[in-house]
Design a protein around this motif. Structure first.
Motif, PDB file in Angstrom:
ATOM      1  N   ALA A   3       0.526  16.279  -0.161  1.00 48.80           N
ATOM      2  CA  ALA A   3       0.048  16.939  -1.345  1.00 48.80           C
ATOM      3  C   ALA A   3       0.840  18.473  -1.076  1.00 48.80           C
ATOM      4  N   HIS A   4       0.824  18.906  -0.160  1.00 44.29           N
ATOM      5  CA  HIS A   4       1.610  20.292  -0.044  1.00 44.29           C
ATOM      6  C   HIS A   4       3.242  20.165  -0.290  1.00 44.29           C
ATOM      7  N   LEU A   5       3.449  19.072   0.039  1.00 43.95           N
ATOM      8  CA  LEU A   5       5.032  18.584  -0.236  1.00 43.95           C
ATOM      9  C   LEU A   5       5.502  18.409  -1.468  1.00 43.95           C
ATOM     10  N   LYS A   6       4.559  17.720  -2.200  1.00 47.13           N
ATOM     11  CA  LYS A   6       4.598  17.707  -3.658  1.00 47.13           C
ATOM     12  C   LYS A   6       4.443  18.936  -4.600  1.00 47.13           C
ATOM     13  N   ASP A   7       3.462  19.625  -4.068  1.00 46.57           N
ATOM     14  CA  ASP A   7       3.475  21.263  -4.735  1.00 46.57           C
ATOM     15  C   ASP A   7       4.703  21.856  -4.511  1.00 46.57           C
ATOM     16  N   MET A   8       5.372  21.781  -3.222  1.00 48.79           N
ATOM     17  CA  MET A   8       6.525  22.669  -3.205  1.00 48.79           C
ATOM     18  C   MET A   8       7.895  22.025  -3.815  1.00 48.79           C
ATOM     19  N   GLU A   9       7.855  20.875  -4.015  1.00 51.11           N
ATOM     20  CA  GLU A   9       8.830  20.196  -4.706  1.00 51.11           C
ATOM     21  C   GLU A   9       8.494  20.483  -6.265  1.00 51.11           C
ATOM     22  N   ARG A  10       7.560  20.636  -6.755  1.00 49.68           N
ATOM     23  CA  ARG A  10       7.342  20.869  -7.958  1.00 49.68           C
ATOM     24  C   ARG A  10       7.759  22.111  -8.351  1.00 49.68           C
ATOM     25  N   GLN A  11       7.156  23.306  -7.166  1.00 47.15           N
ATOM     26  CA  GLN A  11       7.674  24.564  -7.628  1.00 47.15           C
ATOM     27  C   GLN A  11       9.264  24.722  -7.661  1.00 47.15           C
ATOM     28  N   MET A  12       9.664  24.055  -6.847  1.00 49.42           N
ATOM     29  CA  MET A  12      11.302  24.293  -6.700  1.00 49.42           C
ATOM     30  C   MET A  12      11.721  23.759  -7.783  1.00 49.42           C
ATOM     31  N   LEU A  61      20.466  13.020 -11.454  1.00 45.12           N
ATOM     32  CA  LEU A  61      20.100  13.208 -12.753  1.00 45.12           C
ATOM     33  C   LEU A  61      18.716  12.669 -13.083  1.00 45.12           C
ATOM     34  N   SER A  62      19.063  11.094 -12.723  1.00 42.75           N
ATOM     35  CA  SER A  62      17.957  10.268 -13.233  1.00 42.75           C
ATOM     36  C   SER A  62      16.472  10.610 -12.339  1.00 42.75           C
ATOM     37  N   THR A  63      16.773  10.911 -11.153  1.00 35.39           N
ATOM     38  CA  THR A  63      15.950  11.373 -10.265  1.00 35.39           C
ATOM     39  C   THR A  63      15.082  12.455 -10.760  1.00 35.39           C
ATOM     40  N   LEU A  64      15.865  13.733 -11.088  1.00 35.95           N
ATOM     41  CA  LEU A  64      15.343  14.836 -11.662  1.00 35.95           C
ATOM     42  C   LEU A  64      14.315  14.557 -12.914  1.00 35.95           C
ATOM     43  N   LYS A  65      14.841  13.652 -13.905  1.00 31.35           N
ATOM     44  CA  LYS A  65      14.052  13.277 -15.115  1.00 31.35           C
ATOM     45  C   LYS A  65      12.864  12.433 -14.622  1.00 31.35           C
ATOM     46  N   ARG A  66      12.790  11.609 -13.766  1.00 31.01           N
ATOM     47  CA  ARG A  66      11.614  11.041 -13.258  1.00 31.01           C
ATOM     48  C   ARG A  66      10.725  12.268 -12.831  1.00 31.01           C
ATOM     49  N   ARG A  67      11.183  13.041 -11.991  1.00 35.95           N
ATOM     50  CA  ARG A  67      10.328  14.037 -11.520  1.00 35.95           C
ATOM     51  C   ARG A  67       9.834  15.133 -12.246  1.00 35.95           C
ATOM     52  N   LEU A  68      10.518  15.297 -13.542  1.00 31.05           N
ATOM     53  CA  LEU A  68      10.079  16.178 -14.506  1.00 31.05           C
ATOM     54  C   LEU A  68       8.935  15.483 -15.256  1.00 31.05           C
ATOM     55  N   LYS A  69       8.877  14.315 -15.473  1.00 30.59           N
ATOM     56  CA  LYS A  69       7.872  13.376 -16.044  1.00 30.59           C
ATOM     57  C   LYS A  69       6.944  13.287 -15.354  1.00 30.59           C
ATOM     58  N   ASP A  70       6.950  13.031 -13.862  1.00 32.02           N
ATOM     59  CA  ASP A  70       5.785  13.009 -12.842  1.00 32.02           C
ATOM     60  C   ASP A  70       5.027  14.112 -12.915  1.00 32.02           C
ATOM     61  N   TYR A  71       5.701  15.369 -12.941  1.00 33.58           N
ATOM     62  CA  TYR A  71       4.894  16.557 -12.866  1.00 33.58           C
ATOM     63  C   TYR A  71       4.753  17.335 -13.877  1.00 33.58           C
ATOM     64  N   GLN A  72       4.955  16.564 -15.090  1.00 32.36           N
ATOM     65  CA  GLN A  72       4.641  17.082 -16.531  1.00 32.36           C
ATOM     66  C   GLN A  72       5.306  18.398 -16.641  1.00 32.36           C
ATOM     67  N   ILE A  73       6.669  18.571 -16.346  1.00 34.97           N
ATOM     68  CA  ILE A  73       7.434  20.052 -16.503  1.00 34.97           C
ATOM     69  C   ILE A  73       8.308  19.806 -17.713  1.00 34.97           C
ATOM     70  N   GLY A  74       8.030  20.704 -18.757  1.00 32.53           N
ATOM     71  CA  GLY A  74       8.622  20.850 -19.940  1.00 32.53           C
ATOM     72  C   GLY A  74       8.569  19.491 -20.765  1.00 32.53           C
ATOM     73  N   ASP A  75       9.814  19.050 -21.184  1.00 29.28           N
ATOM     74  CA  ASP A  75       9.091  17.721 -22.108  1.00 29.28           C
ATOM     75  C   ASP A  75       9.284  16.361 -21.466  1.00 29.28           C
ATOM     76  N   GLY A  76       9.683  16.627 -20.077  1.00 27.64           N
ATOM     77  CA  GLY A  76       9.605  15.644 -19.207  1.00 27.64           C
ATOM     78  C   GLY A  76      10.568  14.324 -19.357  1.00 27.64           C
ATOM     79  N   GLU A  77      11.708  14.915 -20.044  1.00 27.60           N
ATOM     80  CA  GLU A  77      12.656  13.980 -20.323  1.00 27.60           C
ATOM     81  C   GLU A  77      14.163  14.154 -19.806  1.00 27.60           C
TER      82      GLU A  77
END
Length: 458
Positions: A410-419, A442-458
C-alpha cells in the motif's frame, strides 16, 4: 585532475591540468565607436547576434540622431561576422559602401548614421577557480568530472550565451539547466518545454503561443513558453525531436528575439536565455538532413557534455545518501549494497538510481538496505566495451527476498501515485514527457493514471 577540452562552434572550454582553475574561451563580438555621438564607447558581447539602434531594447544602444530605432545587427557565422541592415532610414555602410547584408572584412570601418564603428570578432577568456566541493545547488558529487561541471556552470551561468546540454537519458540535464538558471542572476522564471510532443501543432502552440480565435477552440489567448520565460530561462528538452518544419521558426526567434503568436501579425520582444538538451547526436542529424545546420550552429555556442553515472561511480554513495534524504527514504545502506551500486553499469543513470533506492527502501522498511534489496540486474562485462546490464537470477549467496507485506504494498502504491502526480505537475500534464522522465512506456502511464484516478485518466 587530467586536462581535457570541450569544444563547440565558437567556444573552447579547457580544464587546466592543475585542477585548480577552469579556463573558458568564448567567441565575442567587439565594437569600438571611433566617431559620432557615442565616440569612445567600447563593448564586447558574447552573443551570436548583436542588435544596434537607438531603442533601449537593443544590445548596443546608440544616441546618434541619424540612427534608426532598430538599425542593424551583427551575426557570428562560420564564415565570419555578417552585418545586416534592418530597414534603417539612413542605411548601413562598410567602407562607405551601402549594404543590405555583407561580411565585414578585417579592419573595415562600418557606419550607422553619423557613427563610425570598428567591429571584430575576438576570443574572450574567463578563468574560474575549480573548488573542492561535494555539491553545487542540487547537483551532488565531488569526482573530477563533477568539479569540472561545477566550474563550467559558474563560468557560463552569468553570460547570456545559449547552452546546449548533451548526455544519456537520466543524467540530470534539467537539473543542470536549473542550476545554470539559479547562478545566472536572471530575475525571470525557469520554464521547461518538452520538444518531444508528437503533435507538431501542439509544439508550435506551446512554444510560441496563440491569440484568441486563432483556431477552432482557441477561446482565449496563450502566452507560450518563450513569453512565459521573459527575463528568465527557457529550457528546451529533447531539441533533437523538434519537427524539421518548426526549426526555421525557432531559429528566427533565437536570432530576432521576437515571438509571433499563432494567429497574430504582431511580434513581441522577449529577453530569454535559452538552454537546450538532447540525448541524440545533433551533428550526425545535421549530416543526414534531420536537423538544420544553421540551428545547430546557433544552439551550440557553449556545449556541455554530462557524464554518465557509470563514469562517476565514486560519487554514487554521496548521490544515494542525498536522494534518500531528499525523498525522505531510509538511508541506512550497507557497505555491500553501496559496493553493488558502484559496480552496476546504470543504463538509466541517476533516474534509475532514484527508482532503485525508492523500491529498496519500501521493501526493506526500517532495516538496513542490503544488496538483495536493490534487485539489480547482474552486470555482464563485454571485453573492449562499456559494461551492459542483463537480467540474471540472484547470486546463490543471496537469500530469497520475502514478498512485501500488505502495508508495504500500500505504501509503495501511495509513493508511486505521488511520484506520478509530481511528475505531471512538473511537466504541465504532458504525458509523453512524464513517461520519459519516469522511464516507463506511455501505455503504462495511462493505465496508472486511470488506476489512481489522476486527471482525466486517459
Amino acid at each position: 585532475m587530467a586536462s581535457s577540452t570541450f569544444s563547440g562552434e565558437g567556444t573552447e572550454i579547457i580544464v587546466a591540468a592543475s585542477a585548480s582553475r577552469l579556463r573558458v574561451q568564448f567567441e565575442a563580438i567587439e565594437l569600438r565607436i571611433v566617431a559620432g555621438a557615442d565616440a569612445g564607447l567600447e563593448i564586447s558581447l558574447g552573443l551570436p547576434t548583436v542588435r544596434m539602434g537607438s531603442a533601449l531594447d537593443n544590445d548596443v544602444v546608440l544616441t546618434d540622431r541619424a540612427v534608426s530605432r532598430r538599425h542593424a545587427e551583427i551575426r557570428m557565422t562560420p564564415n565570419g561576422l555578417l552585418l545586416r541592415d534592418l530597414g534603417s532610414t539612413n542605411g548601413t555602410f562598410i567602407n562607405d559602401v551601402r549594404i543590405t547584408e555583407a561580411y565585414i572584412p578585417p579592419d573595415a570601418e562600418c557606419r550607422l548614421g553619423y557613427s563610425t564603428l570598428l567591429i571584430r570578432q575576438r576570443t574572450e577568456e574567463r578563468k574560474i577557480a575549480v573548488h573542492r566541493q561535494d555539491h553545487l545547488g542540487e547537483l551532488v558529487g565531488s569526482s573530477p568530472r563533477m568539479l569540472e561541471l561545477y566550474g563550467l556552470i559558474r563560468a557560463v551561468a552569468p553570460t547570456p550565451t545559449t547552452v546546449h546540454l548533451h548526455g544519456e537519458s537520466g543524467t540530470g540535464k534539467e537539473l543542470v539547466a536549473r542550476t545554470l538558471h539559479t547562478f545566472s542572476g536572471r530575475s525571470g522564471p525557469f520554464v521547461v518545454f518538452d520538444a518531444s510532443v508528437a503533435d507538431p501543432e501542439m509544439v508550435r502552440n506551446d512554444l510560441f503561443g496563440h491569440i484568441k480565435g486563432a483556431f477552432t477552440g482557441a477561446t482565449g489567448s496563450r502566452e507560450g513558453a518563450f513569453r512565459q520565460a521573459h527575463t528568465g530561462t527557457l529550457f528546451i528538452d529533447e531539441i533533437g525531436e523538434l519537427p524539421l518544419d518548426l526549426q526555421p521558426r525557432l531559429l528566427r526567434v533565437l536570432e530576432t528575439r521576437e515571438v509571433t503568436p499563432i494567429g497574430s501579425d504582431k511580434s513581441s520582444r522577449v529577453d530569454v536565455r535559452v538552454i537546450t538538451a538532447t540525448h541524440r547526436d545533433l551533428a550526425a542529424m545535421v549530416h543526414t538532413g534531420a536537423f538544420r545546420a544553421d540551428l545547430f550552429y546557433r544552439l551550440s555556442v557553449v556545449p556541455i557534455e554530462l557524464p554518465a553515472l557509470r563514469e562517476i561511480a565514486t560519487d554514487i554513495p554521496l548521490m544515494a545518501q542525498h536522494l534518500c534524504q531528499q525523498l525522505q527514504l531510509n538511508d541506512r545502506i550497507s557497505a555491500a549494497a553501496v559496493a553493488a551500486l558502484q559496480n552496476y553499469s546504470w543504463p538509466g543513470n541517476v533516474r534509475e538510481l532514484r527508482n532503485v533506492l525508492e523500491r529498496a527502501a519500501v521493501l526493506c522498511g526500517d532495516r538496513e538496505i542490503r544488496p538483495e534489496d536493490l534487485r539489480l540486474p547482474k552486470v555482464a562485462a563485454v571485453p573492449g566495451s562499456m559494461p551492459s546490464a542483463t537480467v540474471q537470477p540472484l547470486p546463490s549467496e543471496f537469500a530469497p527476498v520475502a514478498k512485501p507485506s500488505a502495508d508495504a504494498r500500500a505504501h509503495l502504491k501511495d509513493m508511486e501515485r505521488q511520484m506520478i502526480v509530481e511528475a505531471m505537475e512538473r511537466n504541465r500534464n504532458n504525458k509523453a514527457a512524464v513517461a520519459r522522465e519516469l522511464g516507463i512506456p506511455l501505455s503504462t502511464l495511462k493505465r496508472r493514471l486511470k488506476d489512481y484516478q489522476i486527471g482525466d485518466g486517459e
